[in-house]
Design a protein around this motif. Structure first.
Motif, PDB file in Angstrom:
ATOM      1  N   ARG A  77       0.542   6.698  16.351  1.00  0.00           N
ATOM      2  CA  ARG A  77      -0.406   5.560  16.611  1.00  0.00           C
ATOM      3  C   ARG A  77      -1.677   5.480  15.929  1.00  0.00           C
ATOM      4  O   ARG A  77      -2.000   4.434  15.599  1.00  0.00           O
ATOM      5  CB  ARG A  77      -0.252   5.515  18.165  1.00  0.00           C
ATOM      6  N   LYS A  78      -2.443   6.582  16.217  1.00  0.00           N
ATOM      7  CA  LYS A  78      -3.895   6.728  15.501  1.00  0.00           C
ATOM      8  C   LYS A  78      -4.029   6.386  14.135  1.00  0.00           C
ATOM      9  O   LYS A  78      -4.697   5.641  13.817  1.00  0.00           O
ATOM     10  CB  LYS A  78      -4.243   7.929  16.085  1.00  0.00           C
ATOM     11  N   TRP A  79      -2.891   6.835  13.277  1.00  0.00           N
ATOM     12  CA  TRP A  79      -2.787   6.302  12.038  1.00  0.00           C
ATOM     13  C   TRP A  79      -2.255   5.002  11.834  1.00  0.00           C
ATOM     14  O   TRP A  79      -1.883   4.707  10.530  1.00  0.00           O
ATOM     15  CB  TRP A  79      -2.134   7.381  11.259  1.00  0.00           C
ATOM     16  N   SER A  80      -1.783   4.325  12.734  1.00  0.00           N
ATOM     17  CA  SER A  80      -0.926   2.932  12.577  1.00  0.00           C
ATOM     18  C   SER A  80       0.382   3.055  12.065  1.00  0.00           C
ATOM     19  O   SER A  80       0.713   2.423  11.292  1.00  0.00           O
ATOM     20  CB  SER A  80      -1.790   2.003  11.932  1.00  0.00           C
ATOM     21  N   ILE A 116       9.209   9.388  10.138  1.00  0.00           N
ATOM     22  CA  ILE A 116       7.605   8.972  10.449  1.00  0.00           C
ATOM     23  C   ILE A 116       7.153   8.295   9.148  1.00  0.00           C
ATOM     24  O   ILE A 116       7.325   8.975   8.083  1.00  0.00           O
ATOM     25  CB  ILE A 116       6.886  10.200  10.874  1.00  0.00           C
ATOM     26  N   THR A 117       6.430   7.323   9.192  1.00  0.00           N
ATOM     27  CA  THR A 117       5.965   6.443   8.194  1.00  0.00           C
ATOM     28  C   THR A 117       4.321   6.415   8.314  1.00  0.00           C
ATOM     29  O   THR A 117       3.980   5.690   9.417  1.00  0.00           O
ATOM     30  CB  THR A 117       6.676   5.128   7.892  1.00  0.00           C
ATOM     31  N   LEU A 118       3.671   7.002   7.634  1.00  0.00           N
ATOM     32  CA  LEU A 118       2.065   6.782   7.599  1.00  0.00           C
ATOM     33  C   LEU A 118       1.687   5.874   6.554  1.00  0.00           C
ATOM     34  O   LEU A 118       1.848   6.035   5.231  1.00  0.00           O
ATOM     35  CB  LEU A 118       1.493   8.093   7.812  1.00  0.00           C
ATOM     36  N   ARG A 176       0.770  -1.267   0.038  1.00  0.00           N
ATOM     37  CA  ARG A 176       0.128  -0.037   0.026  1.00  0.00           C
ATOM     38  C   ARG A 176       1.039   1.312  -0.098  1.00  0.00           C
ATOM     39  O   ARG A 176       2.181   1.258   0.192  1.00  0.00           O
ATOM     40  CB  ARG A 176      -0.989   0.028   1.224  1.00  0.00           C
ATOM     41  N   PHE A 177       0.350   2.315  -0.350  1.00  0.00           N
ATOM     42  CA  PHE A 177       1.053   3.733  -0.068  1.00  0.00           C
ATOM     43  C   PHE A 177       1.398   4.117   1.111  1.00  0.00           C
ATOM     44  O   PHE A 177       0.772   3.727   2.189  1.00  0.00           O
ATOM     45  CB  PHE A 177       0.047   4.650  -0.741  1.00  0.00           C
ATOM     46  N   VAL A 178       2.357   4.746   1.191  1.00  0.00           N
ATOM     47  CA  VAL A 178       2.877   5.489   2.643  1.00  0.00           C
ATOM     48  C   VAL A 178       3.254   6.869   2.400  1.00  0.00           C
ATOM     49  O   VAL A 178       3.783   7.348   1.485  1.00  0.00           O
ATOM     50  CB  VAL A 178       4.096   4.657   3.276  1.00  0.00           C
TER      51      VAL A 178
END
Lengths: 193, 286
Positions: free
Chosen positions: B237-240, B278-280, B173-175
């Protein structure tokens, strides 16, 4: 309103931001920006009467980060609460969802609470408070004001009365020194909105 | 060169003892924001040690060249390295670039970054990651706080960059990757005066990282300080997402279920400053 009601003051944070920060930035971010805005608000408050209730309006602010929320909301409250005279009360307007987390976060960190408008004419307590304080505050908010001899309508037992006292001490409710009546802060600034 | 290889590369730079150094990037085939900003940091660290700008051989792969150009790498590299002029010419902004490499020296820079990123972040967060449109505000707040960390605590120059790309092989998936690095005094340097005595012999880069990253300790007595990193961690954390911070010899990470990084790595080379990644990831569909 009572004869000894506080002077109402409306402060538009968006306007203060434009005026006090020498840039065209519209976001309330970074600590120095927050500090500059808080100092501009304090200057405005110094011109008020001996007792004031300020409507601090965030409606025109796009983004507020934690550093700025700490400077503009938490430090402002803390400063006036620490002052023995306790001559300033605050209501924060236009704290919509994008701002709420940051404002709530900085208040909780310092165990503070504030009266906040989260949607048009919808006020709530934000920050750290007990269940009793919340219940008493909600009842007063619904009634807008209550005479000293009718306090049992919002604080029916001893713990309720203690919670009401605490709300007054924490600057979340106004008590008239003459009549002893209690007023929701939102009622005191209603005509400014 | 990305988050997984950056520590090894930076350690090598810190431990280098020669009088001249050449950064040979000719065979670079892949570089993410951590790699690019890390390269600038490495050059800056080497330049400080050697007393002269190190030389860099730029990548010969056209894709990597183009990507570095789109991210504005060359103009920053000219200030850090002895290198050839940017030959890639002016390039239009690519749709995957969220924030070109930007130097952070003052609060004004943080304002510029947040103003600049909002329009692009909104489109990218919704279309690539599937986040709600309202996420642009917490994203901007997070970016503001992580950049301010450099000004408030590092007392040294730093850079930030962010990009979205498809982690097809690794995650499917995209990050969005955000990299913020400085070569300031690091967490240990920032906290030592006020907090080292309490820790005694245990005071180190890893304990300083734990104190700042996990407990929100700062050098300021003001209880309102130190919440930036805490709130960033909460949002990530909220966005995993994955957030990782290196300072000196240690790296601490808040690791989501999709990643296998160690929560703490110690014993690396004493790299100056603080480096945050940071990786989302995109939301997983129903």
């Amino acid at each position: 309103m009572t004869a000894d009601a506080p002077d109402p003051i409306a402060i538009d944070v968006g306007e203060v931001l434009q005026r006090s920060v020498t840039s065209l930035h519209s976001s309330l971010i970074t600590r120095p920006t927050g500090r500059a805005v808080r100092m501009a608000i304090e200057t405005q408050l110094r011109g008020a009467g001996t007792l004031s209730v300020s409507l601090i309006d965030f409606s025109e602010v796009g983004i507020i980060d934690y550093s700025c929320a700490d400077e503009v909301v938490a430090k402002l409250l803390k400063q006036y609460l620490a002052d023995e005279r306790q001559d300033a009360l605050f209501v924060f307007r236009g704290v919509r969802e994008p701002h709420l987390l940051q404002v709530e976060g900085v208040l909780q960190r310092q165990k503070l609470a504030a009266v906040v408008e989260t949607a048009p004419s919808q006020f709530t307590l934000v920050g750290t408070f007990s269940d009793q304080e919340r219940q008493v505050w909600d009842r007063l908010e619904a009634k807008r004001a209550i005479n000293a001899d009718a306090v049992d309508q919002i604080a029916p037992d001893r713990s309720g009365v203690m919670a009401l006292e605490s709300l007054v001490e924490r600057g979340l409710v106004f008590r008239s020194s003459k009549s002893g009546s209690f007023h929701a802060l939102s009622q005191l600034v209603a005509h400014l909105m | 060169m990305d988050q997984s290889s950056i520590d090894e590369f930076l350690d090598e730079v810190v431990q280098f003892k020669g009088e001249r150094v050449l950064f040979d990037a000719r065979h670079l085939r892949w570089v993410d924001p951590n790699g690019m900003v890390g390269l600038l940091l490495a050059g800056s660290v080497a330049g400080e040690t050697l007393g002269m700008r190190p030389r860099i051989e730029l990548p010969d792969n056209a894709d990597v060249q183009g990507y570095l150009g789109r991210m504005g790498f060359y103009s920053h590299a000219q200030k850090v390295f002895e290198c050839e002029e940017d030959t890639s010419g002016a390039v239009s902004r690519a749709s995957d670039v969220l924030l070109e490499i930007t130097a952070i020296n003052t609060n004004h820079d943080v304002h510029e970054i947040v103003d600049q990123v909002q329009g692009r972040a909104s489109a990218m967060l919704t279309s690539k990651l599937g986040y709600p449109s309202s996420s642009v505000i917490p994203f901007s707040v997070m970016l503001s706080e992580v950049c301010q960390n450099i000004i408030e605590h590092a007392d040294g120059p730093g850079w930030v960059a962010a990009q979205a790309y498809n982690w097809a092989k690794r995650l499917g998936r995209f990050v969005i990757v955000i990299s913020v690095m400085d070569r300031g005094r690091g967490f240990k340097g920032s906290l030592s005066d006020e907090h080292s005595a309490r820790y005694g012999d245990r005071w180190s880069d890893s304990t300083a990282l734990e104190a700042a990253f996990l407990q929100g300790l700062t050098r300021f007595a003001d209880p309102g300080r130190g919440q930036g990193l805490q709130q960033i961690r909460k949002q990530v954390r909220k966005w995993s997402g994955l957030i990782s911070a290196r300072s000196g010899t240690a790296r601490i990470s808040q690791v989501p279920e999709w990643d296998d990084s160690l929560p703490m790595v110690d014993g690396m080379a004493p790299l100056p400053g603080t480096q945050i990644s940071i990786t989302l990831p995109a939301v997983v569909g129903p």
